[in-house]
Structure formats: C-alpha cells, structure tokens
Scaffold this active site. Sequence first.
Site, PDB file in Angstrom:
ATOM      1  N   LYS A  91       0.835  -1.222   0.000  1.00 42.22           N
ATOM      2  CA  LYS A  91       0.000   0.000   0.000  1.00 42.22           C
ATOM      3  C   LYS A  91       0.860   1.259   0.000  1.00 42.22           C
ATOM      4  O   LYS A  91       0.808   2.074   0.924  1.00 42.22           O
ATOM      5  CB  LYS A  91      -0.937   0.031   1.204  1.00 42.22           C
ATOM      6  CG  LYS A  91      -1.963  -1.085   1.216  1.00 42.22           C
ATOM      7  CD  LYS A  91      -2.979  -0.889   2.338  1.00 42.22           C
ATOM      8  CE  LYS A  91      -3.957  -2.023   2.434  1.00 42.22           C
ATOM      9  NZ  LYS A  91      -3.364  -3.275   2.971  1.00 42.22           N
TER      10      LYS A  91
HETATM   11  P1  5BU Z   1      -8.641 -10.731   6.619  1.00 42.29           P
HETATM   12  O1  5BU Z   1      -7.959 -11.452   7.715  1.00 42.29           O
HETATM   13  O2  5BU Z   1      -9.316 -11.624   5.579  1.00 42.29           O
HETATM   14  O3  5BU Z   1      -9.539  -9.634   7.090  1.00 42.29           O
HETATM   15  O4  5BU Z   1      -7.403 -10.005   5.847  1.00 42.29           O
HETATM   16  C1  5BU Z   1      -7.595  -9.086   4.826  1.00 42.29           C
HETATM   17  C2  5BU Z   1      -6.291  -8.654   4.247  1.00 42.29           C
HETATM   18  O5  5BU Z   1      -6.546  -7.761   3.153  1.00 42.29           O
HETATM   19  C3  5BU Z   1      -5.371  -7.914   5.191  1.00 42.29           C
HETATM   20  O6  5BU Z   1      -4.030  -8.240   4.856  1.00 42.29           O
HETATM   21  C4  5BU Z   1      -5.611  -6.457   4.905  1.00 42.29           C
HETATM   22  O7  5BU Z   1      -4.452  -5.682   5.082  1.00 42.29           O
HETATM   23  C5  5BU Z   1      -5.987  -6.476   3.442  1.00 42.29           C
HETATM   24  N1  5BU Z   1      -6.927  -5.411   3.071  1.00 42.29           N
HETATM   25  C6  5BU Z   1      -8.218  -5.361   3.541  1.00 42.29           C
HETATM   26  O8  5BU Z   1      -8.646  -6.212   4.298  1.00 42.29           O
HETATM   27  N2  5BU Z   1      -9.035  -4.328   3.154  1.00 42.29           N
HETATM   28  C7  5BU Z   1      -8.637  -3.354   2.335  1.00 42.29           C
HETATM   29  O9  5BU Z   1      -9.412  -2.453   2.007  1.00 42.29           O
HETATM   30  C8  5BU Z   1      -7.306  -3.448   1.837  1.00 42.29           C
HETATM   31  C9  5BU Z   1      -6.493  -4.469   2.224  1.00 42.29           C
HETATM   32 BR1  5BU Z   1      -6.684  -2.104   0.701  1.00 42.29          BR
END
Ligand code: 5BU
Length: 254
Positions: A91
């Site tokens: 990011k």
């Molecule tokens: P989760 O554990 O499925 O919630 O992880 C989601 C991943 O995607 C995590 O590494 C976040 O940093 C990433 N992410 C997100 O969840 N939402 C966003 O808007 C963005 C990145 Br940009």
Amino acid sequence: MVQPFSDRLKYVTHPKAQELIKVILRKSTNLCLSADVTSSQQLLDLVEKVGPHICLLKTHIDIVSDFTPDLIEKLKKLSKEYDFLIFEDRKFADLGSTVQKQFSEGVYRISSWSDFINAHVVVGPGIIKGLKSVAQDQGLILIAQMSAAGNLCNETYTQEAVKMAENDRTFVCGFICTKSVSDDQSFLNFVPGVNISSTGDGLGQQWVSPSEAIEKGADVIIVGRGIYQSSEPAETAKEYKEQAFKAYLDLTKE
Ligand code: 5BU
C-alpha cells in the site's frame, strides 16, 4: 456484465494480469491467500498447505519478525512448485520520489520479487510514475475502495482512481475494491474482506461471503484470517476456492 476468464484474456493487456488469469484457468481457483502471519516458518508452512488452492499469495512482508532474503527465495520456489503469483500488499502512499526507494531499496527490495503491488491514489498520479520508473515487470493495483468501516474512499475518490488507471494501462492492471468500479474489462477487481463464518473483527474490518464478493464484481477474492486461523487451512482454503469459483461460473454462464 461479467465475462468468463477465458474471454477476459482478450481485454486484459497487462502481462502479469494475463499470467494471473492463465493460473486461474489452469487451477480453477480465483482465491488469493492473505498470509498475514509473523514468522518465516509460519508463512512457509501455511503456503505449503494452501499453495495448491490459490492463484495468488498476498504478503505483508514487513510483519515477518525474522525476515531474511532467504524467505523470498523459498516463497519464489513454492510459487513455482504450486503455480501461483505473489502480491506484496505494501500500500504505497507517498511522493513519487519516496516510493521509488520504498519499492526498490531497503531491507525488502520489493521490486526484485513481487508480481503485483498496490498503491493509494490519495497522492495523485505522481505515485504511479514513481513506482513505474523502478518497476521490473510488476502490475500495479490501485486502491479504489477499502473494506474497513468508515473509510474515506467515497464515490468521487473511487472514480478518480479509475481515471488514473485508465491513464496508465501499461502499468495499472486492476483495483482493490469492494465492488466493481468500472465496466472496463481490462482491469481486474481484487476484493478483500471475505470470510465465511464472521461479518466483522471489532476493529473495522467488514466481511462478506465468497459468493457475495463475486456477485459484487470480484475477479479475485482475498482471504486472510478465514483461512490462516482455521485449524485445517488446506481444507478451509479448498472450501473458499470452491465457493468463489462456483459463484464466478454461475455468474458467467450463458
Ligand atoms: P482478513 O484477515 O481476511 O480480514 O485479511 C484481509 C487482508 O486484506 C489484510 O491483509 C488487509 O491488510 C488487506 N486489506 C483489507 O482487508 N481491506 C482493504 O481495504 C485493503 C487491504 Br486495501
């Protein structure tokens, strides 16, 4: 109208996006694992288990406490063995001149090993120019929307992100978004915030099911905790893979 991946190959121009679609078709999976674990061994063990079920591995390389360049070599080896690409979720969000260094220098040298990277557009188009000037063959994914509650990416912001992408199709290959943000079939939609068993984490994350994400326009679903916190990550990844791919097939069949 969502087109089958085989048809998308006619529109998608970025070589890395084309490569990703070919992996998706070969393995019948549009699942990206967000491997947000904090030790090299945990990361390698997880990828060893889940690798067969994913088209893309998403890393946050700066959360690995015992990082050494050897980890990258091992991940690259696994990516060849199990046939997936690697997306470093750095990011980027700074001036063109700063992101040049963040991308290519420092401990992680992200430009030497990633297939995809992402960037916030709040900075303006200079960030794209800066990243592109030191990119090797990466595809850039612009963050057009975020999954977190109360985020500031309103419709105007999202549409500005789309315009920036349209202005640089040789480098930008898609969006991080929660729903389709453009009718242009040449960009891929990567949708985070997917979980089968929960709708939120108490820290702002908002989760939808794999089929909801696909129906809203995801080409690739990004799943973290839903898989790596499972006691059976391989089985669970298979479940996410099957749900997402079936939803995609249902949506695109004539
Ligand atoms: P989760 O554990 O499925 O919630 O992880 C989601 C991943 O995607 C995590 O590494 C976040 O940093 C990433 N992410 C997100 O969840 N939402 C966003 O808007 C963005 C990145 Br940009």
